[in-house]
Design a protein around this motif. Structure first.
Motif, PDB file in Angstrom:
ATOM      1  N   VAL A  40     -37.311  -6.950  -0.265  1.00  0.00           N
ATOM      2  CA  VAL A  40     -37.544  -5.802  -1.156  1.00  0.00           C
ATOM      3  C   VAL A  40     -38.864  -5.979  -1.900  1.00  0.00           C
ATOM      4  O   VAL A  40     -39.667  -5.045  -2.002  1.00  0.00           O
ATOM      5  N   THR A  43     -41.709  -5.290   0.417  1.00  0.00           N
ATOM      6  CA  THR A  43     -41.848  -3.860   0.666  1.00  0.00           C
ATOM      7  C   THR A  43     -42.535  -3.165  -0.503  1.00  0.00           C
ATOM      8  O   THR A  43     -43.384  -2.291  -0.294  1.00  0.00           O
ATOM      9  N   VAL A  44     -42.190  -3.544  -1.713  1.00  0.00           N
ATOM     10  CA  VAL A  44     -42.816  -2.944  -2.899  1.00  0.00           C
ATOM     11  C   VAL A  44     -44.320  -3.200  -2.887  1.00  0.00           C
ATOM     12  O   VAL A  44     -45.128  -2.279  -3.050  1.00  0.00           O
ATOM     13  N   THR A  47     -46.062  -1.378   0.207  1.00  0.00           N
ATOM     14  CA  THR A  47     -46.062   0.080   0.075  1.00  0.00           C
ATOM     15  C   THR A  47     -47.058   0.528  -0.980  1.00  0.00           C
ATOM     16  O   THR A  47     -47.782   1.514  -0.783  1.00  0.00           O
ATOM     17  N   GLU A  48     -47.126  -0.178  -2.094  1.00  0.00           N
ATOM     18  CA  GLU A  48     -48.100   0.173  -3.119  1.00  0.00           C
ATOM     19  C   GLU A  48     -49.531  -0.016  -2.625  1.00  0.00           C
ATOM     20  O   GLU A  48     -50.406   0.807  -2.897  1.00  0.00           O
ATOM     21  N   VAL A  94     -43.749   6.590   1.695  1.00  0.00           N
ATOM     22  CA  VAL A  94     -42.321   6.256   1.684  1.00  0.00           C
ATOM     23  C   VAL A  94     -42.072   5.277   2.828  1.00  0.00           C
ATOM     24  O   VAL A  94     -42.397   5.575   3.984  1.00  0.00           O
ATOM     25  N   VAL A  97     -37.071  -0.148   3.754  1.00  0.00           N
ATOM     26  CA  VAL A  97     -36.963  -1.552   3.356  1.00  0.00           C
ATOM     27  C   VAL A  97     -36.232  -2.291   4.472  1.00  0.00           C
ATOM     28  O   VAL A  97     -35.117  -1.911   4.835  1.00  0.00           O
ATOM     29  N   THR A 111     -34.900   3.158   1.004  1.00  0.00           N
ATOM     30  CA  THR A 111     -36.344   3.313   1.102  1.00  0.00           C
ATOM     31  C   THR A 111     -36.990   3.042  -0.249  1.00  0.00           C
ATOM     32  O   THR A 111     -36.320   3.017  -1.280  1.00  0.00           O
ATOM     33  N   PHE A 112     -38.285   2.860  -0.210  1.00  0.00           N
ATOM     34  CA  PHE A 112     -39.073   2.701  -1.422  1.00  0.00           C
ATOM     35  C   PHE A 112     -40.288   3.597  -1.294  1.00  0.00           C
ATOM     36  O   PHE A 112     -40.888   3.683  -0.228  1.00  0.00           O
ATOM     37  N   ASP A 113     -40.634   4.283  -2.372  1.00  0.00           N
ATOM     38  CA  ASP A 113     -41.830   5.124  -2.317  1.00  0.00           C
ATOM     39  C   ASP A 113     -42.803   4.713  -3.422  1.00  0.00           C
ATOM     40  O   ASP A 113     -42.397   4.258  -4.485  1.00  0.00           O
ATOM     41  N   ALA A 114     -44.079   4.857  -3.098  1.00  0.00           N
ATOM     42  CA  ALA A 114     -45.142   4.529  -4.046  1.00  0.00           C
ATOM     43  C   ALA A 114     -46.216   5.596  -3.924  1.00  0.00           C
ATOM     44  O   ALA A 114     -46.433   6.154  -2.840  1.00  0.00           O
TER      45      ALA A 114
END
Length: 126
Positions: A40, A43-44, A47-48, A94, A97, A111-114
């Motif tokens: 996680v 992924t953060v 993605t950022e 988006v 993960v 999912t993770f979005d930035a």
């Protein structure tokens, strides 16, 4: 007979193996949860960075989607959206993960979005 039973009860041979068998699944579960938290966090960060790189590319009239996908590496992106305003450009990424299949819980899908906003370069403003 009773003397033999007392002797077996006082015998501690094999108790370490039983303790190990009882604790080992909890250790493995803890390691899997720690690994999932690391995925996680990965992924953060990725993605950022992909959103920031995509926004920078869009600010200079580049292809934000290609740059974001290239920046994401092997991370699976669900979508890359570009919102270009008069003064700045915002790119939203988006990403799925990657997950570990944890026993009794299964595979978690989320999912993770930035998003990143960068001003458009002076020479490129309409």
């Amino acid at each position: 007979m009773m003397n033999r039973f007392r002797k077996l009860v006082k015998n501690e041979r094999g108790s370490q193996l039983i303790e190990f068998v009882a604790v080992f699944p909890m250790v493995i579960l803890a390691m899997m949860i720690i690994w999932q938290m690391a995925l996680v966090a990965y992924t953060v960060v990725v993605t950022e960075a992909a959103a920031r790189d995509g926004a920078r590319a869009a600010a200079v009239d580049g292809d934000a989607e290609k740059v974001a996908e290239r920046s994401a590496g092997n991370l699976v992106l669900q979508s890359v959206n570009t919102d270009k305003g008069d003064e700045d450009v915002t790119v939203t990424v988006v990403a799925n993960v990657p997950t570990v299949s944890i026993p009794f819980i299964g595979r978690l899908e989320f999912t993770f979005d930035a998003d990143a906003t960068i001003p458009i370069e002076e020479g490129l403003k309409d």
